[in-house]
Design a protein around this motif. Structure first.
Motif, short mmCIF file in Angstrom:
data_model
loop_
_atom_site.label_atom_id
_atom_site.label_comp_id
_atom_site.label_asym_id
_atom_site.label_seq_id
_atom_site.Cartn_x
_atom_site.Cartn_y
_atom_site.Cartn_z
N THR A 1 0.94 -1.09 0.00
CA THR A 1 -0.01 -0.06 -0.07
C THR A 1 0.85 1.28 0.10
O THR A 1 2.06 1.25 0.30
CB THR A 1 -0.83 -0.15 1.33
N GLY A 2 0.15 2.28 -0.33
CA GLY A 2 0.82 3.65 -0.23
C GLY A 2 0.23 4.76 0.28
O GLY A 2 -1.13 4.68 0.03
N SER A 3 0.92 5.57 0.83
CA SER A 3 0.01 6.88 1.45
C SER A 3 0.83 8.13 0.80
O SER A 3 2.01 8.04 0.33
CB SER A 3 0.10 6.78 3.18
N SER B 1 8.35 -0.50 6.27
CA SER B 1 8.00 0.64 5.92
C SER B 1 9.00 1.41 5.15
O SER B 1 10.26 1.33 5.47
CB SER B 1 7.73 1.54 7.36
N ALA C 1 10.77 6.75 -3.50
CA ALA C 1 11.10 5.79 -2.17
C ALA C 1 12.45 6.33 -1.78
O ALA C 1 13.60 6.16 -2.29
CB ALA C 1 11.02 4.26 -2.57
N VAL D 1 10.12 -1.11 -6.01
CA VAL D 1 9.79 0.43 -5.29
C VAL D 1 9.88 1.65 -6.07
O VAL D 1 10.59 1.74 -6.99
CB VAL D 1 10.48 0.49 -3.94
N ARG E 1 8.68 8.20 1.95
CA ARG E 1 8.90 8.80 0.46
C ARG E 1 9.69 10.00 0.72
O ARG E 1 9.87 10.60 1.69
CB ARG E 1 7.52 9.28 0.16
N TYR F 1 5.48 4.13 1.57
CA TYR F 1 4.93 2.66 1.11
C TYR F 1 5.14 1.91 2.40
O TYR F 1 5.71 1.83 3.21
CB TYR F 1 5.52 2.44 -0.03
N GLU F 2 4.22 0.78 2.34
CA GLU F 2 4.21 -0.14 3.15
C GLU F 2 3.99 -1.57 2.53
O GLU F 2 2.97 -1.77 1.88
CB GLU F 2 3.09 -0.12 4.60
#
Length: 141
Positions: free
Chosen positions: A40-42, A123, A106, A102, A126, A46-47
């Motif tokens: 996932t990403g926010s 984790s 990142a 990635v 960014r 990224y996780e």
């Protein structure tokens, strides 16, 4: 008159065609034993979450190379139950590898990984983008 018949010569192409289903089956078997994962990403990071039930911390490796995060390790566990009327024994062992490419933003120098209750969390922060637009002062010589 003799008719000319077309035949496919035996050669590298024929072997490649014959081996294609075997290679495909090998990939399917490897996917069957690969641990389940989620990425996932926010806005900030990224996780990557990988399910590794029964795997010890000391048997997990997380590496970064060429914008690729690779999780590998081994699982070696057994369980045995005995009673007057039955005997049960189960063994699970093997190696696994999962790789994740990635994105360019990142920050590979600040990756962190934790392993709790059979779940590995990676984790990847960014890099800050900085101001997208800024004014440049024009001076005189």
């Amino acid at each position: 008159m003799v008719e000319k018949s077309e035949t496919t010569p035996a050669g590298p192409d024929m072997w490649a065609q014959m081996m294609a289903p075997v290679r495909h089956l090998g990939r399917q078997v490897a996917d069957l034993f690969a641990p389940s994962s989620e990425a996932t990403g926010s806005d900030d990071a990224y996780e990557i979450t990988v399910e590794l039930p029964g795997v010890k911390d000391s048997d997990i490796s997380v590496e970064v190379d060429d914008r690729r995060v690779t999780v590998s390790g081994k699982k070696d566990s057994s369980r045995e139950e005995k009673d007057k009327s039955y005997y049960f024994s189960e063994r699970v062992y093997g190696s696994f590898t999962r790789s994740f490419r990635v994105p360019d933003d990142a920050d590979l120098d600040r990756i962190e990984a934790t392993h709790t209750d059979g779940v590995l969390k990676i984790s990847i922060p960014r890099r800050s983008k900085g101001p997208a637009r800024r004014m440049i002062k024009v001076g005189k010589d």
